[in-house]
Scaffold this active site. Structure first.
Site, PDB file in Angstrom:
ATOM      1  N   GLY A  12       0.886  -1.265  -0.120  1.00 20.19           N
ATOM      2  CA  GLY A  12      -0.019  -0.070   0.020  1.00 20.19           C
ATOM      3  C   GLY A  12       0.671   1.294  -0.105  1.00 20.19           C
ATOM      4  N   SER A 143      -8.396  -1.377  11.226  1.00 21.65           N
ATOM      5  CA  SER A 143      -9.366  -0.062  11.128  1.00 21.65           C
ATOM      6  C   SER A 143     -10.275   0.080  12.541  1.00 21.65           C
ATOM      7  CB  SER A 143     -10.284  -0.217  10.007  1.00 21.65           C
ATOM      8  OG  SER A 143     -11.239   0.859   9.919  1.00 21.65           O
ATOM      9  N   TYR A 156     -15.867  -5.174   4.666  1.00 20.97           N
ATOM     10  CA  TYR A 156     -14.701  -4.563   5.120  1.00 20.97           C
ATOM     11  C   TYR A 156     -14.242  -4.850   6.742  1.00 20.97           C
ATOM     12  CZ  TYR A 156     -11.422  -0.468   6.006  1.00 20.97           C
ATOM     13  OH  TYR A 156     -10.232   0.237   6.440  1.00 20.97           O
TER      14      TYR A 156
HETATM   15  N1  LIG Z   1      -7.822   6.406   5.578  1.00 21.70           N
HETATM   16  C1  LIG Z   1      -8.591   5.823   6.520  1.00 21.70           C
HETATM   17  O1  LIG Z   1      -9.427   6.679   7.087  1.00 21.70           O
HETATM   18  C2  LIG Z   1      -8.333   4.562   7.058  1.00 21.70           C
HETATM   19  C3  LIG Z   1      -8.975   4.316   8.164  1.00 21.70           C
HETATM   20  C4  LIG Z   1      -8.633   3.218   8.875  1.00 21.70           C
HETATM   21  C5  LIG Z   1      -8.070   1.905   8.314  1.00 21.70           C
HETATM   22  N2  LIG Z   1      -7.614   2.542   6.945  1.00 21.70           N
HETATM   23  C6  LIG Z   1      -6.743   1.293   6.488  1.00 21.70           C
HETATM   24  O2  LIG Z   1      -5.274   2.150   5.851  1.00 21.70           O
HETATM   25  C7  LIG Z   1      -4.860   1.344   4.956  1.00 21.70           C
HETATM   26  C8  LIG Z   1      -4.372   2.219   3.908  1.00 21.70           C
HETATM   27  O3  LIG Z   1      -5.439   2.948   3.395  1.00 21.70           O
HETATM   28  P1  LIG Z   1      -5.574   4.434   2.916  1.00 21.70           P
HETATM   29  O4  LIG Z   1      -6.470   5.143   3.503  1.00 21.70           O
HETATM   30  O5  LIG Z   1      -3.940   4.826   2.958  1.00 21.70           O
HETATM   31  O6  LIG Z   1      -6.184   4.005   1.486  1.00 21.70           O
HETATM   32  P2  LIG Z   1      -5.389   4.497  -0.008  1.00 21.70           P
HETATM   33  O7  LIG Z   1      -4.676   5.716   0.042  1.00 21.70           O
HETATM   34  O8  LIG Z   1      -6.520   4.288  -1.031  1.00 21.70           O
HETATM   35  O9  LIG Z   1      -4.124   3.435  -0.211  1.00 21.70           O
HETATM   36  C9  LIG Z   1      -4.548   1.912  -0.204  1.00 21.70           C
HETATM   37  C10 LIG Z   1      -3.425   1.327  -0.903  1.00 21.70           C
HETATM   38  O10 LIG Z   1      -3.775   0.059  -1.028  1.00 21.70           O
HETATM   39  C11 LIG Z   1      -3.239  -0.288  -2.306  1.00 21.70           C
HETATM   40  N3  LIG Z   1      -4.237  -1.459  -2.885  1.00 21.70           N
HETATM   41  C12 LIG Z   1      -5.515  -1.273  -3.027  1.00 21.70           C
HETATM   42  N4  LIG Z   1      -6.019  -2.365  -3.678  1.00 21.70           N
HETATM   43  C13 LIG Z   1      -5.121  -3.183  -3.715  1.00 21.70           C
HETATM   44  C14 LIG Z   1      -4.964  -4.409  -4.456  1.00 21.70           C
HETATM   45  N5  LIG Z   1      -5.693  -5.085  -5.034  1.00 21.70           N
HETATM   46  N6  LIG Z   1      -3.540  -4.907  -4.664  1.00 21.70           N
HETATM   47  C15 LIG Z   1      -2.559  -4.289  -4.228  1.00 21.70           C
HETATM   48  N7  LIG Z   1      -2.659  -3.077  -3.460  1.00 21.70           N
HETATM   49  C16 LIG Z   1      -3.879  -2.515  -3.593  1.00 21.70           C
HETATM   50  C17 LIG Z   1      -3.310   0.721  -3.243  1.00 21.70           C
HETATM   51  O11 LIG Z   1      -2.475   0.636  -4.323  1.00 21.70           O
HETATM   52  P3  LIG Z   1      -2.731   1.492  -5.740  1.00 21.70           P
HETATM   53  O12 LIG Z   1      -2.187   2.998  -5.415  1.00 21.70           O
HETATM   54  O13 LIG Z   1      -1.529   0.965  -6.458  1.00 21.70           O
HETATM   55  O14 LIG Z   1      -4.032   1.531  -5.992  1.00 21.70           O
HETATM   56  C18 LIG Z   1      -2.793   1.941  -2.156  1.00 21.70           C
HETATM   57  O15 LIG Z   1      -1.356   1.773  -2.116  1.00 21.70           O
HETATM   58  C19 LIG Z   1      -6.109   0.280   4.464  1.00 21.70           C
HETATM   59  O16 LIG Z   1      -5.587  -1.127   4.934  1.00 21.70           O
HETATM   60  C20 LIG Z   1      -7.306   0.865   5.014  1.00 21.70           C
HETATM   61  O17 LIG Z   1      -8.041  -0.026   5.450  1.00 21.70           O
HETATM   62  C21 LIG Z   1      -7.515   3.718   6.257  1.00 21.70           C
END
Ligand SMILES: NC(=O)c1ccc[n+]([C@@H]2O[C@H](COP(=O)([O-])OP(=O)(O)OC[C@H]3O[C@@H](n4cnc5c(N)ncnc54)[C@H](OP(=O)(O)O)[C@@H]3O)[C@@H](O)[C@H]2O)c1
Length: 250
Positions: A12, A143, A156
């Site tokens: 990610g 999360s 999720y």
């Molecule tokens: N943001 C929030 O509020 C929040 C809150 C709680 C937990 N989280 C968790 O934090 C983590 C990161 O999320 P984020 O908020 O930083 O979201 P994000 O900016 O959308 O990043 C998601 C990352 O996951 C990768 N990814 C998604 N689908 C994939 C796949 N099929 N194969 C390989 N890589 C994949 C994406 O790669 P690409 O860029 O190449 O698509 C990106 O690097 C996640 O596990 C999410 O559940 C986020």
């Protein structure tokens, strides 16, 4: 913070929390990075933000077939003769999927990316044949939604609850050599969060409401990752740390 010489695989890393984690870890001269994500152009942007360090490498990879990804990781590490001391699983997807609209393919994909890929990549990293006995630290990004419901987020929420159950078992199974912890972030801006808040009508309440300290930033999660990978956290394993600006306190 004090770190031992460590190569960290960050999934990610092309966006959001994973990118912020990579940038934070790149400040430590003892740490080198394997940056993984799907989108190679975005991964390169992360590499640039990390200071374009020659020792950091990219591993562009789709994770929606977890065990195929585990095998691909083995090939990647062996071809480059790399070993990995720490693993941070940030990759995740959170498409809105109300049960009445759910299809098996999307439901399975959420579990593959959010949960099974953590397990499959970890399996490769504990393989003596692939990584000797080099792995010592794991941080999984869960999360707050492992604990609280949200409309359209059943799969999720389940994937994150699975990750947390898995981490406790792995802390037992892989300890004392490997410390395994998780972080439960609240809402921070990212592509994923933007997509969800754009459909605020489907969320249980307004996202920002209820955060005592307001919404956080990806860097707030990255700081906790760095701590858990550092020597200061040497007596911590099997735990899931909520980092949410007070959201879960009430
Ligand atoms: N943001 C929030 O509020 C929040 C809150 C709680 C937990 N989280 C968790 O934090 C983590 C990161 O999320 P984020 O908020 O930083 O979201 P994000 O900016 O959308 O990043 C998601 C990352 O996951 C990768 N990814 C998604 N689908 C994939 C796949 N099929 N194969 C390989 N890589 C994949 C994406 O790669 P690409 O860029 O190449 O698509 C990106 O690097 C996640 O596990 C999410 O559940 C986020």
């Amino acid at each position: 913070m004090e770190f031992s010489q460590t190569r960290v695989l960050v999934t990610g890393a092309s966006s959001g929390i994973g990118r912020a984690t990579a940038v934070r870890l790149a400040k430590e001269r003892e740490i080198t990075l394997i940056l993984s994500g799907r989108d190679e152009a975005r991964l390169r942007e992360t590499w640039t933000l990390c200071g374009e360090r020659a020792e950091d490498v990219l591993w562009p990879r789709e994770l929606d077939n977890a065990w195929a990804a585990g095998e691909a990781l083995q090939e990647f590490l062996q071809a480059r003769q790399l070993s990995v001391q720490a693993f941070v699983h940030c990759a995740g997807m959170a498409p809105l999927l109300p049960l009445r609209l759910a299809d098996a393919e999307t439901a399975h994909r959420i579990m593959e990316v959010n949960f099974f890929s953590a397990a499959a990549l970890l399996e490769t990293l504990i393989s003596r044949h692939v990584n000797r006995k080099e792995l010592t630290r794991v941080v999984l990004i869960s999360s707050v939604q492992s604990q609280i419901g949200a409309k359209g987020q059943g799969f999720y929420c389940a994937s994150k609850a699975a990750l947390e159950g898995f981490l406790r078992a792995m802390a037992e199974e892989l300890g004392p050599r490997v410390r395994v912890n998780a972080i439960r972030p609240g809402a921070v801006p990212s592509r994923m969060a933007d997509e969800l808040t754009a459909r605020a009508d489907l969320l249980t309440k307004d996202v920002a409401e209820g955060y005592t300290l307001g919404l956080g930033m990806p860097e707030d999660i990255a700081s906790m990752v760095a701590f858990l990978l550092s020597e200061e956290a040497r007596w911590i394993t099997g735990q899931c740390f909520t980092v949410d600006g007070g959201r879960m306190a009430h």
